[in-house]
Design an enzyme around this catalytic site. Structure first.
Site, PDB file in Angstrom:
ATOM      1  N   LYS A 221     -19.846  35.831   0.422  1.00  0.00           N
ATOM      2  CA  LYS A 221     -19.110  36.845  -0.348  1.00  0.00           C
ATOM      3  C   LYS A 221     -17.667  36.998   0.114  1.00  0.00           C
ATOM      4  O   LYS A 221     -17.309  36.594   1.216  1.00  0.00           O
ATOM      5  CB  LYS A 221     -19.859  38.191  -0.286  1.00  0.00           C
ATOM      6  CG  LYS A 221     -21.021  38.220  -1.271  1.00  0.00           C
ATOM      7  CD  LYS A 221     -21.680  39.569  -1.384  1.00  0.00           C
ATOM      8  CE  LYS A 221     -22.829  39.497  -2.405  1.00  0.00           C
ATOM      9  NZ  LYS A 221     -23.607  40.751  -2.430  1.00  0.00           N
ATOM     10  N   ARG A 255     -30.490  37.737   1.812  1.00  0.00           N
ATOM     11  CA  ARG A 255     -30.409  36.937   0.575  1.00  0.00           C
ATOM     12  C   ARG A 255     -29.279  35.930   0.750  1.00  0.00           C
ATOM     13  O   ARG A 255     -28.121  36.332   0.889  1.00  0.00           O
ATOM     14  CB  ARG A 255     -30.144  37.878  -0.608  1.00  0.00           C
ATOM     15  CG  ARG A 255     -30.038  37.189  -1.966  1.00  0.00           C
ATOM     16  CD  ARG A 255     -29.785  38.226  -3.064  1.00  0.00           C
ATOM     17  NE  ARG A 255     -29.631  37.606  -4.352  1.00  0.00           N
ATOM     18  CZ  ARG A 255     -28.495  37.107  -4.815  1.00  0.00           C
ATOM     19  NH1 ARG A 255     -27.393  37.177  -4.100  1.00  0.00           N
ATOM     20  NH2 ARG A 255     -28.457  36.539  -6.011  1.00  0.00           N
TER      21      ARG A 255
HETATM   22  C1  8Y4 Z   1     -19.813  33.966  -3.683  1.00  0.00           C
HETATM   23  C2  8Y4 Z   1     -21.062  34.211  -3.275  1.00  0.00           C
HETATM   24  C3  8Y4 Z   1     -19.232  34.772  -4.606  1.00  0.00           C
HETATM   25  C4  8Y4 Z   1     -21.782  35.254  -3.781  1.00  0.00           C
HETATM   26  C5  8Y4 Z   1     -19.964  35.820  -5.135  1.00  0.00           C
HETATM   27  C6  8Y4 Z   1     -21.214  36.053  -4.732  1.00  0.00           C
HETATM   28  C7  8Y4 Z   1     -26.702  40.791  -4.232  1.00  0.00           C
HETATM   29  C8  8Y4 Z   1     -27.749  40.652  -5.153  1.00  0.00           C
HETATM   30  C9  8Y4 Z   1     -26.042  39.527  -5.840  1.00  0.00           C
HETATM   31  C10 8Y4 Z   1     -26.908  41.607  -3.085  1.00  0.00           C
HETATM   32  C11 8Y4 Z   1     -29.140  41.995  -3.908  1.00  0.00           C
HETATM   33  C12 8Y4 Z   1     -23.179  37.410  -5.242  1.00  0.00           C
HETATM   34  C13 8Y4 Z   1     -28.075  39.470  -7.329  1.00  0.00           C
HETATM   35  C14 8Y4 Z   1     -23.475  38.555  -6.117  1.00  0.00           C
HETATM   36  N1  8Y4 Z   1     -25.633  40.064  -4.682  1.00  0.00           N
HETATM   37  N2  8Y4 Z   1     -28.962  41.237  -4.997  1.00  0.00           N
HETATM   38  N3  8Y4 Z   1     -27.324  39.856  -6.158  1.00  0.00           N
HETATM   39  N4  8Y4 Z   1     -28.147  42.177  -2.980  1.00  0.00           N
HETATM   40  N5  8Y4 Z   1     -30.315  42.603  -3.710  1.00  0.00           N
HETATM   41  N6  8Y4 Z   1     -21.885  37.097  -5.321  1.00  0.00           N
HETATM   42  O1  8Y4 Z   1     -26.024  41.820  -2.251  1.00  0.00           O
HETATM   43  O2  8Y4 Z   1     -24.022  36.835  -4.603  1.00  0.00           O
HETATM   44  S1  8Y4 Z   1     -25.067  38.521  -6.868  1.00  0.00           S
END
Ligand code: 8Y4
Length: 280
Positions: A221, A255
């Site tokens: 992230k 996750r």
């Molecule tokens: C790079 C990597 C850029 C990841 C953006 C992202 C969470 C989640 C997401 C979380 C739970 C994401 C579905 C966002 N984040 N579910 N989901 N907790 N429970 N972005 O933090 O990974 S999606």
């Protein structure tokens, strides 16, 4: 503590790894075949091989500014993949959705965990989750994905997130979902500044103190991009450090995109930290 995922056990006495399986068009660089069940199965089995305890299947992108996905499109992306995986993947399948129809269809097709970034706030979601009778991860988000990063503000972010999640737990209990089925997630990056994210991670013990298992998503992230100065494809080391920090602060489930590396890091952490040596 062992979470019952529709008959499949998820042991939370040691840190668990949730592998991310995206079936959204923006999650593959070639732009095509994103929802091909064969390709999804291959990725899921690779993550199980690397030690994933649970696989999270999602068909809605929640990136800031991502388009809203219609329920019908989400169903079309997610349900065939869950069907294909349920027969062959030996770990519990989680469905990453806020849509009650998707919850019902996915659980009917073999999902046994609901991961809802909107914490069952959509109309009908509480009832759908109650009827599915599976564990639910309630995630905190301020605002909606389209606008959440515009100007997030909190009086005290830790207490604000804790109280908001308390309210969602109460709503679940009032709807007939027992506490024993709930997990809490501070929602890193969902309506939070860099400062908010770091404070929440530092104070994760406050959330863990609520007595429910805590799940966190920090993998790749932008909070880690800001700390490391690295683009999204080069954040593995930062993600591993974040996963270990979160587990040390009380997270039960992480996750992640990079399952194998995370499992290795957690094994080392566990061997050092656990009072009794466990080899399994
Ligand atoms: C790079 C990597 C850029 C990841 C953006 C992202 C969470 C989640 C997401 C979380 C739970 C994401 C579905 C966002 N984040 N579910 N989901 N907790 N429970 N972005 O933090 O990974 S999606």
């Amino acid at each position: 503590m062992i979470l019952d995922c529709a008959g499949r056990p998820l042991a939370l006495s040691r840190p668990c790894v949730m592998g991310i399986l995206n079936v959204t068009p923006d999650s593959f660089s070639d732009g095509g075949r994103f929802d091909d069940p064969g390709r999804a199965l291959e990725h899921a089995l690779a993550m199980v091989e690397e030690g994933a305890d649970i696989i999270d299947v999602g068909g809605e992108s929640t990136r800031p500014g991502a388009p809203v996905v219609a329920a019908a499109e989400e169903l079309r992306r997610v349900v065939p993949v869950i069907e294909a995986l349920a027969r062959r993947v030996p770990v519990p399948l989680s469905v990453d959705t806020s849509e009650p129809a998707v919850m019902r269809a996915a659980c009917g097709a073999g999902a046994c965990f609901i991961n809802d970034v909107r914490a069952l706030r959509r109309p009908g979601a509480l009832e759908a989750a109650r009827d599915c009778a599976v564990p639910v991860c309630l995630m905190h988000m301020q605002g909606e994905p389209q606008t959440m990063q515009d100007a997030p503000t909190y009086d005290d972010v830790t207490i604000g997130v804790r109280d908001w999640l308390r309210e969602r737990v109460a709503a679940c209990e009032a709807a007939g979902i027992p506490r024993s089925r709930l997990l809490l997630d501070p929602g890193f990056g969902f309506g939070k500044t860099q400062d908010h994210n770091l404070t929440l991670l530092r104070d994760l013990g406050v959330l863990a103190g609520e007595g429910l298992p805590v799940l966190v998503g920090l993998s790749r992230k932008s909070v880690l991009g800001a700390l490391s100065g690295r683009p999204v494809g080069e954040r593995l080391a930062a993600s591993l450090a974040a996963a270990l920090a979160a587990v040390q602060k009380g997270a039960c489930v992480v996750r992640v995109h990079d399952v194998g590396a995370t499992v290795d890091a957690l094994r080392v952490w566990q061997a050092v930290m656990s009072p009794v040596h466990r080899s399994g």
